[in-house]
Design a protein around this motif. Sequence first.
Motif, PDB file in Angstrom:
ATOM      1  N   PRO A 186       0.672  -1.241  -0.162  1.00  0.00           N
ATOM      2  CA  PRO A 186       0.016   0.044  -0.043  1.00  0.00           C
ATOM      3  C   PRO A 186       0.898   1.212   0.070  1.00  0.00           C
ATOM      4  O   PRO A 186       1.854   1.302   0.660  1.00  0.00           O
ATOM      5  CB  PRO A 186      -0.933  -0.190   1.184  1.00  0.00           C
ATOM      6  N   GLY A 188       0.130   4.242   1.282  1.00  0.00           N
ATOM      7  CA  GLY A 188       0.083   4.559   2.506  1.00  0.00           C
ATOM      8  C   GLY A 188       1.294   4.163   3.586  1.00  0.00           C
ATOM      9  O   GLY A 188       1.946   4.802   4.088  1.00  0.00           O
ATOM     10  N   THR A 189       1.639   2.819   3.211  1.00  0.00           N
ATOM     11  CA  THR A 189       2.813   2.252   3.973  1.00  0.00           C
ATOM     12  C   THR A 189       4.313   2.791   3.473  1.00  0.00           C
ATOM     13  O   THR A 189       5.223   3.063   4.395  1.00  0.00           O
ATOM     14  CB  THR A 189       2.852   0.664   3.657  1.00  0.00           C
ATOM     15  N   ALA A 212       0.842  11.450  -3.076  1.00  0.00           N
ATOM     16  CA  ALA A 212       0.559  11.591  -1.581  1.00  0.00           C
ATOM     17  C   ALA A 212      -0.668  12.435  -1.211  1.00  0.00           C
ATOM     18  O   ALA A 212      -1.126  12.421  -0.384  1.00  0.00           O
ATOM     19  CB  ALA A 212       1.950  11.888  -1.034  1.00  0.00           C
ATOM     20  N   LEU A 214      -3.272  12.826  -2.693  1.00  0.00           N
ATOM     21  CA  LEU A 214      -4.621  12.094  -2.772  1.00  0.00           C
ATOM     22  C   LEU A 214      -4.750  11.503  -1.372  1.00  0.00           C
ATOM     23  O   LEU A 214      -6.105  11.193  -1.213  1.00  0.00           O
ATOM     24  CB  LEU A 214      -4.625  10.880  -3.930  1.00  0.00           C
ATOM     25  N   LEU A 215      -3.870  11.116  -0.527  1.00  0.00           N
ATOM     26  CA  LEU A 215      -4.018  10.504   0.700  1.00  0.00           C
ATOM     27  C   LEU A 215      -3.786  11.583   1.920  1.00  0.00           C
ATOM     28  O   LEU A 215      -3.961  11.247   3.005  1.00  0.00           O
ATOM     29  CB  LEU A 215      -3.086   9.335   0.845  1.00  0.00           C
ATOM     30  N   ASP A 216      -3.739  12.848   1.609  1.00  0.00           N
ATOM     31  CA  ASP A 216      -3.657  13.845   2.220  1.00  0.00           C
ATOM     32  C   ASP A 216      -2.569  13.484   3.359  1.00  0.00           C
ATOM     33  O   ASP A 216      -2.349  13.700   4.522  1.00  0.00           O
ATOM     34  CB  ASP A 216      -4.999  14.031   3.116  1.00  0.00           C
ATOM     35  N   ARG A 217      -1.205  13.028   2.747  1.00  0.00           N
ATOM     36  CA  ARG A 217      -0.188  12.736   3.426  1.00  0.00           C
ATOM     37  C   ARG A 217       0.980  13.513   2.553  1.00  0.00           C
ATOM     38  O   ARG A 217       1.149  14.076   1.600  1.00  0.00           O
ATOM     39  CB  ARG A 217       0.026  11.316   3.239  1.00  0.00           C
ATOM     40  N   GLU A 265      -2.642   0.778  -4.031  1.00  0.00           N
ATOM     41  CA  GLU A 265      -3.748   1.531  -3.167  1.00  0.00           C
ATOM     42  C   GLU A 265      -3.247   3.133  -2.934  1.00  0.00           C
ATOM     43  O   GLU A 265      -3.051   3.585  -1.918  1.00  0.00           O
ATOM     44  CB  GLU A 265      -3.974   1.121  -1.836  1.00  0.00           C
ATOM     45  N   PRO A 266      -2.901   3.952  -3.975  1.00  0.00           N
ATOM     46  CA  PRO A 266      -3.041   3.731  -5.422  1.00  0.00           C
ATOM     47  C   PRO A 266      -1.630   3.325  -5.875  1.00  0.00           C
ATOM     48  O   PRO A 266      -0.716   3.674  -5.520  1.00  0.00           O
ATOM     49  CB  PRO A 266      -3.422   5.010  -5.904  1.00  0.00           C
TER      50      PRO A 266
END
Length: 308
Positions: A186, A188-189, A212, A214-217, A265-266
């Motif tokens: 993922p 996010g990881t 990033a 898109l994931l608000d990261r 993801e994504p």
Amino acid sequence: MASMDIRQLRYFLGIIECGSLSRAAATLRVAQPALSLHLKRLEEELGCALVLRTARGVVPTDSGRRLAERAAGVVASLDSLRDEVRGIEAAPSGPAVIGIPTSLGSVLTVPLALAVRRRHPGVRLRVVEGLSGHMLEWVRSGDVDMALIFGADRMEGLETVAVAREGLTLTAPQGDPLMAERTPIPFGTVLGLPLILPGRPHGVREEVERAALLLDRTPDVVMEIDALDQIKALVAEGAGYTVLSERVARGGAAAARLAFRPIGEPAIERTILMAHAAGRPLSAAARAVRTLALDLLDGMIRDGRWAA
């Protein structure tokens, strides 16, 4: 005079040379009534008779002789220009500058230079290698005639041709526990790992940051290194992780000490494009280089050298 065209002049010269409308029509492969009409319109436009019709054919008037003399030069000049232009396309010469991102230079620069030298010895090729993020700027400014860039399928002010699509992978030291699986990790990881990435405007850095958002990261970038071989060497030594296309990661001296895992993801996928400025036509030399580059890349993709 404004409506006089090269076809009328060719037809008129044919009539004078043949001395007969019927013979000229057969030689020029034009119906005789159509040839007569062209002659009539030319005389009307010039306001004078150009030929005299006799029982043995046609002979030029004084005006016709003058027109024939001048028209012969005009037609010869245009024929010479046509042959010159065709010759430029057949044997292009002159400078051509192509920008190639560093990540593609190792597979393309030498084969392209050899192909240009063998196929088009009159072309003076210049290859400019650099960060992928700079290529777009160089194309728009005119510093290069064309460049390989990473981006969307359409870009404002550019004419582009898609060359390939490739996904980005997490690259880690051999034996890293995260690499035990081949399923996509993922994204996010990945963002939580200590990352070694090129600085902006490198394409990979921008793609990671864009995904990033898109994931608000934000990615945890612990080092910025603008050299891919050095990044891979640092990752192999356990200094962190990086994000690269598998094609790039598998090249170089450090590749044997690296492991790769696709990202999900994504997933992060990028398009490689050949681009040039839409408002600045390519020279014959630049078009020849562009064609060779596209052919080489297509061949590399088909036979597997692209991913080697």
